[in-house]
Motif scaffolding. Structure first.
Motif, PDB file in Angstrom:
ATOM      1  N   ALA A  51      28.297 128.646  45.734  1.00  0.00           N
ATOM      2  CA  ALA A  51      27.102 128.552  46.575  1.00  0.00           C
ATOM      3  C   ALA A  51      27.282 127.535  47.698  1.00  0.00           C
ATOM      4  CB  ALA A  51      25.888 128.190  45.723  1.00  0.00           C
ATOM      5  N   SER A  52      28.234 126.604  47.530  1.00  0.00           N
ATOM      6  CA  SER A  52      28.464 125.586  48.553  1.00  0.00           C
ATOM      7  C   SER A  52      29.471 126.042  49.620  1.00  0.00           C
ATOM      8  CB  SER A  52      28.960 124.291  47.906  1.00  0.00           C
ATOM      9  OG  SER A  52      30.205 124.502  47.255  1.00  0.00           O
ATOM     10  N   ALA A  53      30.070 127.212  49.416  1.00  0.00           N
ATOM     11  CA  ALA A  53      31.022 127.727  50.409  1.00  0.00           C
ATOM     12  C   ALA A  53      30.276 128.073  51.695  1.00  0.00           C
ATOM     13  CB  ALA A  53      31.740 128.957  49.866  1.00  0.00           C
ATOM     14  N   LEU A  54      30.911 127.822  52.816  1.00  0.00           N
ATOM     15  CA  LEU A  54      30.296 128.102  54.111  1.00  0.00           C
ATOM     16  C   LEU A  54      31.227 128.961  54.955  1.00  0.00           C
ATOM     17  CD1 LEU A  54      28.789 124.599  55.009  1.00  0.00           C
ATOM     18  CD2 LEU A  54      27.556 126.645  54.220  1.00  0.00           C
ATOM     19  N   PHE A  55      30.617 129.834  55.756  1.00  0.00           N
ATOM     20  CA  PHE A  55      31.358 130.759  56.591  1.00  0.00           C
ATOM     21  C   PHE A  55      30.777 130.770  58.003  1.00  0.00           C
ATOM     22  CE2 PHE A  55      31.460 132.147  52.200  1.00  0.00           C
ATOM     23  CZ  PHE A  55      32.809 132.390  51.961  1.00  0.00           C
ATOM     24  N   ARG A  56      31.609 131.140  58.949  1.00  0.00           N
ATOM     25  CA  ARG A  56      31.172 131.238  60.349  1.00  0.00           C
ATOM     26  C   ARG A  56      31.969 132.345  61.032  1.00  0.00           C
ATOM     27  NH1 ARG A  56      31.837 126.887  65.394  1.00  0.00           N
ATOM     28  NH2 ARG A  56      30.014 127.632  66.567  1.00  0.00           N
TER      29      ARG A  56
END
Length: 220
Positions: A182-187
């Motif tokens: 849940a803490s993974a981030l994407f852009r």
């Protein structure tokens, strides 16, 4: 009297012989020595200089060309998202593979972009130990993280109107189900086809995240 006549005859004969000898040409004598060279004559007067030709006429200066139109900014049509998490993810298992996946709605991914544009998706994680994956490290998908006996594989797929991000585990100890942290981030970054009608020539896969952002003039 007889002596006188004989004397006269003899005188006549001698005279005849003498005349005959004098009238015959003699032999040609040897060539005499060459005479000295005569004195050189005086140099004649110099000729007159020719007349200089007339200078040609200067050509007319050409007219200045019109200024071209300003080109568009390098990132004028580039779209970059904010960082987002794996919302509404689901788990898929079909017998031969299983993975966690979520979909991100991106309306700008239309048919033209799908066929001609360039999609870049970046990820950063803080759920791995620093030795495996530093929390401040950002990488382009697809990527693979090796964690002991398990491989963590992240890939991305493009669909009309959306992009999908998939997470798959491979190795000896893979649980029946799992999720993207849940803490993974994407852009994502959308780069439309260049105005010249040619594909992008830049190989973004060989550039770091920071280099791409600088190249496109985007904020980190």
């Amino acid at each position: 009297m007889k002596i006188t006549i004989n004397f006269i005859k003899c005188a006549i004969l001698v005279f005849a012989i003498t005349v005959t000898s004098c009238s015959k040409d003699g032999d040609i004598g040897p060539t005499g020595p060459q005479g000295e060279q005569g004195i050189q004559g005086e140099q004649g007067p110099a000729g007159e200089d020719g007349t200089n030709g007339t200078n040609g006429t200067d050509g007319t200066n050409g007219e200045d060309g019109e200024d071209g139109e300003d080109g568009e900014d390098g990132n004028a049509n580039v779209i970059a998202s904010d960082w987002f998490g794996p919302d509404a993810q689901y788990f898929e298992s079909n017998g031969y593979t299983k993975y966690a996946e979520f979909e991100k709605i991106v309306t700008e991914v239309d048919t033209d972009f799908y066929n001609k544009g360039t999609l870049l998706v970046y990820a950063k994680f803080d759920n791995y130990v620093e030795e495996v994956w530093p929390s401040d490290y950002i990488s382009l998908l697809p990527l693979q993280i090796s964690g002991g006996t398990t491989e963590h594989i992240y890939t991305t797929y493009t669909a009309i109107g959306a992009i999908k991000i998939r997470y798959r585990r491979e190795g000896e100890f893979v649980p029946e189900t799992y999720t993207i942290s849940a803490s993974a981030l994407f852009r994502y970054v959308l780069i439309p086809q260049a105005n010249t009608g040619k594909k992008q020539k830049v190989d973004f896969s060989k550039m770091t995240y920071e280099e791409v952002m600088d190249h496109l003039g985007l904020e980190y």
